[in-house]
Design a protein around this motif. Structure first.
Motif, PDB file in Angstrom:
ATOM      1  N   ILE A 196       0.936  -0.861  -0.561  1.00  0.00           N
ATOM      2  CA  ILE A 196       0.119  -0.326  -0.048  1.00  0.00           C
ATOM      3  C   ILE A 196       0.620   1.106   0.032  1.00  0.00           C
ATOM      4  O   ILE A 196       0.271   2.264  -0.724  1.00  0.00           O
ATOM      5  N   LEU A 197       1.912   1.293   0.785  1.00  0.00           N
ATOM      6  CA  LEU A 197       2.692   2.718   1.074  1.00  0.00           C
ATOM      7  C   LEU A 197       3.350   2.493  -0.650  1.00  0.00           C
ATOM      8  O   LEU A 197       3.720   3.951  -0.618  1.00  0.00           O
ATOM      9  N   THR A 198       3.963   1.559  -1.338  1.00  0.00           N
ATOM     10  CA  THR A 198       4.952   1.785  -2.064  1.00  0.00           C
ATOM     11  C   THR A 198       3.242   2.516  -3.442  1.00  0.00           C
ATOM     12  O   THR A 198       4.200   2.589  -4.304  1.00  0.00           O
ATOM     13  N   ILE A 199       2.166   2.301  -3.469  1.00  0.00           N
ATOM     14  CA  ILE A 199       1.355   2.350  -4.789  1.00  0.00           C
ATOM     15  C   ILE A 199       1.211   4.191  -4.278  1.00  0.00           C
ATOM     16  O   ILE A 199       1.198   4.124  -5.076  1.00  0.00           O
ATOM     17  N   PHE A 200       1.231   3.975  -3.118  1.00  0.00           N
ATOM     18  CA  PHE A 200       0.992   5.375  -2.871  1.00  0.00           C
ATOM     19  C   PHE A 200       1.574   6.757  -2.457  1.00  0.00           C
ATOM     20  O   PHE A 200       1.291   7.570  -3.616  1.00  0.00           O
ATOM     21  N   SER A 201       2.828   5.458  -2.508  1.00  0.00           N
ATOM     22  CA  SER A 201       4.394   5.993  -3.051  1.00  0.00           C
ATOM     23  C   SER A 201       4.623   6.975  -4.324  1.00  0.00           C
ATOM     24  O   SER A 201       4.863   7.935  -4.752  1.00  0.00           O
ATOM     25  N   LEU A 202       3.852   5.778  -5.471  1.00  0.00           N
ATOM     26  CA  LEU A 202       4.102   5.717  -6.494  1.00  0.00           C
ATOM     27  C   LEU A 202       3.470   7.020  -7.253  1.00  0.00           C
ATOM     28  O   LEU A 202       3.606   7.723  -8.039  1.00  0.00           O
ATOM     29  N   VAL A 203       2.245   7.288  -6.301  1.00  0.00           N
ATOM     30  CA  VAL A 203       0.747   7.707  -7.215  1.00  0.00           C
ATOM     31  C   VAL A 203       1.109   9.187  -7.136  1.00  0.00           C
ATOM     32  O   VAL A 203       1.392  10.467  -7.308  1.00  0.00           O
ATOM     33  N   TYR A 204       1.925   9.580  -5.475  1.00  0.00           N
ATOM     34  CA  TYR A 204       2.041  10.580  -5.391  1.00  0.00           C
ATOM     35  C   TYR A 204       3.303  11.246  -5.910  1.00  0.00           C
ATOM     36  O   TYR A 204       3.421  12.306  -6.547  1.00  0.00           O
TER      37      TYR A 204
ATOM     38  N   ALA B 250       3.160  10.806 -18.485  1.00  0.00           N
ATOM     39  CA  ALA B 250       3.196   9.940 -17.489  1.00  0.00           C
ATOM     40  C   ALA B 250       2.351   9.174 -16.533  1.00  0.00           C
ATOM     41  O   ALA B 250       1.281   8.959 -16.166  1.00  0.00           O
ATOM     42  N   LEU B 251       1.559  11.235 -15.954  1.00  0.00           N
ATOM     43  CA  LEU B 251       0.176  10.573 -15.244  1.00  0.00           C
ATOM     44  C   LEU B 251      -1.026  11.131 -15.929  1.00  0.00           C
ATOM     45  O   LEU B 251      -1.385  10.082 -16.199  1.00  0.00           O
ATOM     46  N   ILE B 252      -0.484  11.136 -17.922  1.00  0.00           N
ATOM     47  CA  ILE B 252      -2.059  10.899 -18.349  1.00  0.00           C
ATOM     48  C   ILE B 252      -2.041   9.159 -18.517  1.00  0.00           C
ATOM     49  O   ILE B 252      -3.206   8.468 -18.418  1.00  0.00           O
ATOM     50  N   LEU B 253      -1.022   8.496 -18.768  1.00  0.00           N
ATOM     51  CA  LEU B 253      -0.876   6.722 -18.906  1.00  0.00           C
ATOM     52  C   LEU B 253      -1.057   6.006 -17.194  1.00  0.00           C
ATOM     53  O   LEU B 253      -2.378   5.307 -17.280  1.00  0.00           O
ATOM     54  N   MET B 254      -0.753   6.811 -15.608  1.00  0.00           N
ATOM     55  CA  MET B 254      -1.422   6.344 -14.871  1.00  0.00           C
ATOM     56  C   MET B 254      -2.883   6.118 -14.624  1.00  0.00           C
ATOM     57  O   MET B 254      -3.500   5.273 -14.486  1.00  0.00           O
TER      58      MET B 254
END
Length: 300
Positions: A32-40, A277-281
């Motif tokens: 969860i920390l990895t996902i939120f860190s990546l998104v942030y 990259a944000l659009i891709l995500m």
């Protein structure tokens, strides 16, 4: 003496259970920390283009020209967005019928031969590196398209053909699992009413498993949408909207990989690439939501 022995035997099991719970909780927390860190990280870098550099979001999404070093600098990402969607959707349109037909053959027509020979071969395609697909496309597909159609052979069509081969294992595997999980009673009831094998397949089997089949298509599109190297080698990487399938184009991933190493960290061109990259995500999140919605509609 029996009660103390039972307690002594129970203590190791309780200790193992607590260790398992703690270890599992730590793993989930790390994910969860990895996902939120990546998104942030991606969101903060991508949004800085609009907040810090004062680039208009509407112009970025609808602009037709990408010239970050120009005077004035132009950041029009519509050609890249169009290239990503066109190659991904066309690849899915090519791979979906092939994958469905292969799944029907392996499960309904020749299950012994299909499961023994065809399924391992199709699954092997998923393990081939993307650079190999790109090299094969550049060496085989591009010359064939150049000889048959006008142009240099590179473009949307070449990229879509390469991507269709890459996503074929995903669509075929999911379709095969969905057809194999279908209750036998449905098919037996159809045969009992006098339906032929083909009538059972296209009136019972395919409609019942359609949500799962659509899930395979969406997952294939998601993989094709995020593919970079293979498409970059055969699409031509021209930052404009092509007028035909045989003209050079570009995608979001190819624009990022080609330009990221030539920009300074924190500069406006670099932040604009993070916006791509944000659009891709965000598109990946959309595909995930679609898959979850299709899973809830499953009839199996």
């Amino acid at each position: 003496m029996a009660q103390p022995l039972e307690r002594q035997k129970a203590k190791p099991h309780l200790a193992e259970e607590w260790v398992g719970k703690i270890y599992t909780s730590l793993c989930i927390g790390f994910l969860i920390l990895t996902i939120f860190s990546l998104v942030y990280f991606v969101a903060s870098k991508g949004l800085s283009t609009f907040i810090k550099d004062q680039v208009n979001a509407f112009d970025l999404l609808t602009g037709l020209k990408w010239a970050p070093e120009g005077q004035p600098a132009l950041f029009g990402a519509l050609p890249f967005i169009f290239g990503s969607f066109s190659t991904s959707l066309l690849a899915a349109a090519i791979a979906a019928p092939l994958g469905f037909c292969a799944a029907v053959f392996m499960v309904e027509i020749a299950p012994k031969f299909g499961r023994k020979y065809m399924q391992p071969v199709i699954e092997l395609l998923a393990g081939i590196p993307s650079v190999v697909y790109g090299f094969v496309g550049l060496s085989v597909i591009v010359p064939v398209l150049r000889d048959i159609f006008p142009g240099q052979g590179v473009g949307i069509a070449a990229g879509a053909i390469v991507l269709s081969i890459m996503i074929l294992p995903t669509i075929t595997t999911i379709a095969t699992d969905a057809l194999a999980a279908l209750p036998k009673g449905l098919k037996e009831g159809s045969y009992a009413l006098g339906a032929t094998r083909w009538q059972t397949i296209y009136r019972i089997v395919l409609p019942t498993t359609m949500p799962a089949l659509l899930t395979g298509i969406v997952l294939g599109i998601a993989r094709a949408f995020g593919e970079a190297l293979a498409v970059q080698m055969v699409i031509g990487n021209a930052p404009h909207i092509p007028r035909s399938l045989f003209e050079s184009a570009s995608t979001l991933t190819s624009a990022i990989t080609l330009s990221m190493g030539n920009t300074a960290m924190g500069s406006t061109p670099n932040n604009a690439l993070w916006s791509l990259a944000l659009i891709l995500m965000l598109m990946t999140f959309v595909f995930v939501f679609i898959v979850r919605w299709l899973e809830r509609r499953s009839k199996i």
